[in-house]
Motif scaffolding. Sequence first.
Motif, short mmCIF file in Angstrom:
data_model
loop_
_atom_site.label_atom_id
_atom_site.label_comp_id
_atom_site.label_asym_id
_atom_site.label_seq_id
_atom_site.Cartn_x
_atom_site.Cartn_y
_atom_site.Cartn_z
N ASP A 87 0.85 -1.19 0.00
CA ASP A 87 0.00 0.00 0.00
C ASP A 87 0.89 1.24 0.00
O ASP A 87 1.10 1.88 1.02
CB ASP A 87 -0.90 -0.01 1.24
CG ASP A 87 -1.80 1.22 1.31
OD1 ASP A 87 -2.07 1.82 0.24
OD2 ASP A 87 -2.20 1.59 2.42
N THR A 88 1.40 1.60 -1.17
CA THR A 88 2.39 2.67 -1.25
C THR A 88 1.80 4.07 -1.13
O THR A 88 2.54 5.04 -0.97
CB THR A 88 3.18 2.57 -2.56
OG1 THR A 88 2.27 2.62 -3.67
CG2 THR A 88 3.96 1.26 -2.62
N ASN A 89 0.48 4.22 -1.23
CA ASN A 89 -0.12 5.56 -1.09
C ASN A 89 -0.94 5.68 0.19
O ASN A 89 -1.66 6.66 0.39
CB ASN A 89 -0.97 5.90 -2.31
CG ASN A 89 -2.20 5.01 -2.44
OD1 ASN A 89 -2.28 3.96 -1.79
ND2 ASN A 89 -3.14 5.41 -3.25
N ASN A 90 -0.87 4.67 1.06
CA ASN A 90 -1.49 4.71 2.39
C ASN A 90 -3.00 4.94 2.38
O ASN A 90 -3.53 5.65 3.24
CB ASN A 90 -0.82 5.81 3.25
CG ASN A 90 0.65 5.55 3.48
OD1 ASN A 90 1.07 4.40 3.60
ND2 ASN A 90 1.44 6.60 3.52
N ASP A 91 -3.70 4.34 1.42
CA ASP A 91 -5.16 4.48 1.40
C ASP A 91 -5.86 3.22 1.92
O ASP A 91 -7.07 3.07 1.76
CB ASP A 91 -5.66 4.83 0.00
CG ASP A 91 -5.41 3.70 -1.00
OD1 ASP A 91 -4.73 2.71 -0.64
OD2 ASP A 91 -5.88 3.81 -2.14
N LYS A 92 -5.09 2.33 2.53
CA LYS A 92 -5.60 1.09 3.14
C LYS A 92 -6.11 0.08 2.11
O LYS A 92 -6.85 -0.83 2.45
CB LYS A 92 -6.71 1.39 4.16
CG LYS A 92 -6.31 2.37 5.23
CD LYS A 92 -5.10 1.89 6.00
CE LYS A 92 -4.72 2.87 7.10
NZ LYS A 92 -3.49 2.46 7.82
N LEU A 93 -5.73 0.26 0.84
CA LEU A 93 -6.11 -0.68 -0.21
C LEU A 93 -4.90 -0.99 -1.09
O LEU A 93 -4.01 -0.14 -1.27
CB LEU A 93 -7.22 -0.11 -1.08
CG LEU A 93 -8.61 0.08 -0.46
CD1 LEU A 93 -9.51 0.81 -1.45
CD2 LEU A 93 -9.21 -1.26 -0.08
N LEU A 94 -4.88 -2.18 -1.64
CA LEU A 94 -3.94 -2.50 -2.70
C LEU A 94 -4.70 -2.42 -4.01
O LEU A 94 -5.61 -3.22 -4.26
CB LEU A 94 -3.37 -3.91 -2.52
CG LEU A 94 -2.63 -4.21 -1.22
CD1 LEU A 94 -2.02 -5.60 -1.28
CD2 LEU A 94 -1.56 -3.18 -0.94
N ASP A 95 -4.36 -1.43 -4.85
CA ASP A 95 -5.05 -1.26 -6.12
C ASP A 95 -4.13 -0.57 -7.12
O ASP A 95 -2.92 -0.45 -6.88
CB ASP A 95 -6.37 -0.50 -5.95
CG ASP A 95 -6.19 0.88 -5.31
OD1 ASP A 95 -5.04 1.40 -5.33
OD2 ASP A 95 -7.17 1.43 -4.79
N GLY A 96 -4.69 -0.11 -8.24
CA GLY A 96 -3.89 0.46 -9.31
C GLY A 96 -3.22 1.77 -8.98
O GLY A 96 -2.40 2.25 -9.76
N LYS A 97 -3.53 2.37 -7.83
CA LYS A 97 -2.88 3.61 -7.43
C LYS A 97 -1.55 3.35 -6.72
O LYS A 97 -0.81 4.28 -6.43
CB LYS A 97 -3.81 4.42 -6.53
CG LYS A 97 -5.10 4.85 -7.22
CD LYS A 97 -6.01 5.60 -6.27
CE LYS A 97 -7.32 5.99 -6.95
NZ LYS A 97 -8.24 6.68 -6.03
N ASP A 98 -1.28 2.09 -6.42
CA ASP A 98 -0.04 1.74 -5.74
C ASP A 98 1.04 1.37 -6.75
O ASP A 98 0.76 1.02 -7.89
CB ASP A 98 -0.28 0.55 -4.80
CG ASP A 98 -1.23 0.90 -3.67
OD1 ASP A 98 -0.95 1.89 -2.97
OD2 ASP A 98 -2.24 0.21 -3.50
N LYS A 99 2.29 1.41 -6.29
CA LYS A 99 3.40 1.05 -7.15
C LYS A 99 3.49 -0.47 -7.31
O LYS A 99 2.89 -1.23 -6.57
CB LYS A 99 4.70 1.63 -6.60
CG LYS A 99 4.76 3.15 -6.75
CD LYS A 99 6.19 3.63 -6.73
CE LYS A 99 6.26 5.09 -7.14
NZ LYS A 99 7.66 5.56 -7.21
N ARG A 100 4.28 -0.87 -8.31
CA ARG A 100 4.30 -2.26 -8.73
C ARG A 100 5.64 -2.93 -8.47
O ARG A 100 6.66 -2.27 -8.26
CB ARG A 100 3.99 -2.36 -10.23
CG ARG A 100 2.68 -1.72 -10.63
CD ARG A 100 2.44 -1.84 -12.12
NE ARG A 100 1.17 -1.26 -12.51
CZ ARG A 100 0.64 -1.37 -13.72
NH1 ARG A 100 1.28 -2.03 -14.67
NH2 ARG A 100 -0.53 -0.81 -13.99
N THR A 101 5.62 -4.27 -8.53
CA THR A 101 6.83 -5.08 -8.45
C THR A 101 6.89 -5.95 -9.71
O THR A 101 5.90 -6.59 -10.07
CB THR A 101 6.81 -5.98 -7.20
OG1 THR A 101 6.84 -5.17 -6.03
CG2 THR A 101 8.01 -6.92 -7.19
#
Length: 248
Positions: free
Chosen positions: A169-183
Amino acid sequence: MKSEKFFKWVWNVNGLILLLGLIIGTAAIGYNFVAYLLKSDNHVQQQTLNLAEDEKQQEKWKLGYPHKVEGSDFYFIPLESEKLDIEVKADVTVYNNFSGGYKYRPTRSKNILFLNDKTNHAKWLFKTTDQLIIEFGALSHYKEFDTRPYKEQKVYAPKAVSYEVIKNDTNNDKLLDGKDKRTFALSKIDGSNYSEVISGYNRIVESNLNAEGNLFVVFINNDEVYSMLIDLDTFEVISKSMLPKVGE
C-alpha cells in the motif's frame, strides 16, 4: 349524407386507434420477452470455488482462462476474485510519499496455479491471496528475420514467466489497487525460482527479449526512465541505466 360521412370518419379513427394499439402492444410484448431472456442470462449464479481461505465468506473465487506454456508440459491458470482491490492487513509493509498517476487496467487475479499435464502436479505461485497480479505471461520471441505472417512465425520455447504485482500500500489508502506502485518479477515456466527484479516503480514501458535471449525492460520510476537488461537463466540484472535527457 352528412351523418354517413360522420360515422365513416368515426369508423376510420377507431380503426386507426385499434391499429396503433395493436402495434404498441406487440412491441411491448416483444420488449418484455427479450428483457426476460437477458435477465435470465445475467442472473446465473456464479459458482464459488473452495480454492482459498475466506473465513468471512467475502470472496467469490473462480479460475481464469488456462494458458498453455508452449513447448512445455505446463499450464498456468489465474485465481480470480470478484473484488478489484484488497484491504490492507496490519502486517503489510507500507512505504510513504509515493503516488501513482498512470492508467490502470483492473484485474481480479490474486494468485496463479501451475499445473503439469503430464504428472498432474499442481503448485500455487504464492502462499496467500494478499496481492494483485496486474500482468503475467510467458517470455518468448520469434525467429529473427522471419517474414511470414505473425501467427505463422516460429516461436522459441519460453524460458521464464514475467509478472507485474501490486503487494504494498504505497499511497497509504488502506487498499492495494492500481494507485499503488508495482513489483516486476520472474519465475521459471513451472512457477519455481520466483524472483523480484524491480520494486516500487510506476509503469513498464517495454518488456521484450533481445536477439541474445536476454530480457530488455524500459520502466518509469517517479519522473525518471530506466532501461535494463536481465539474464533469463539467472534472473540477475546485467546492466541498468537511466535514460539521458535531451541534449546530454
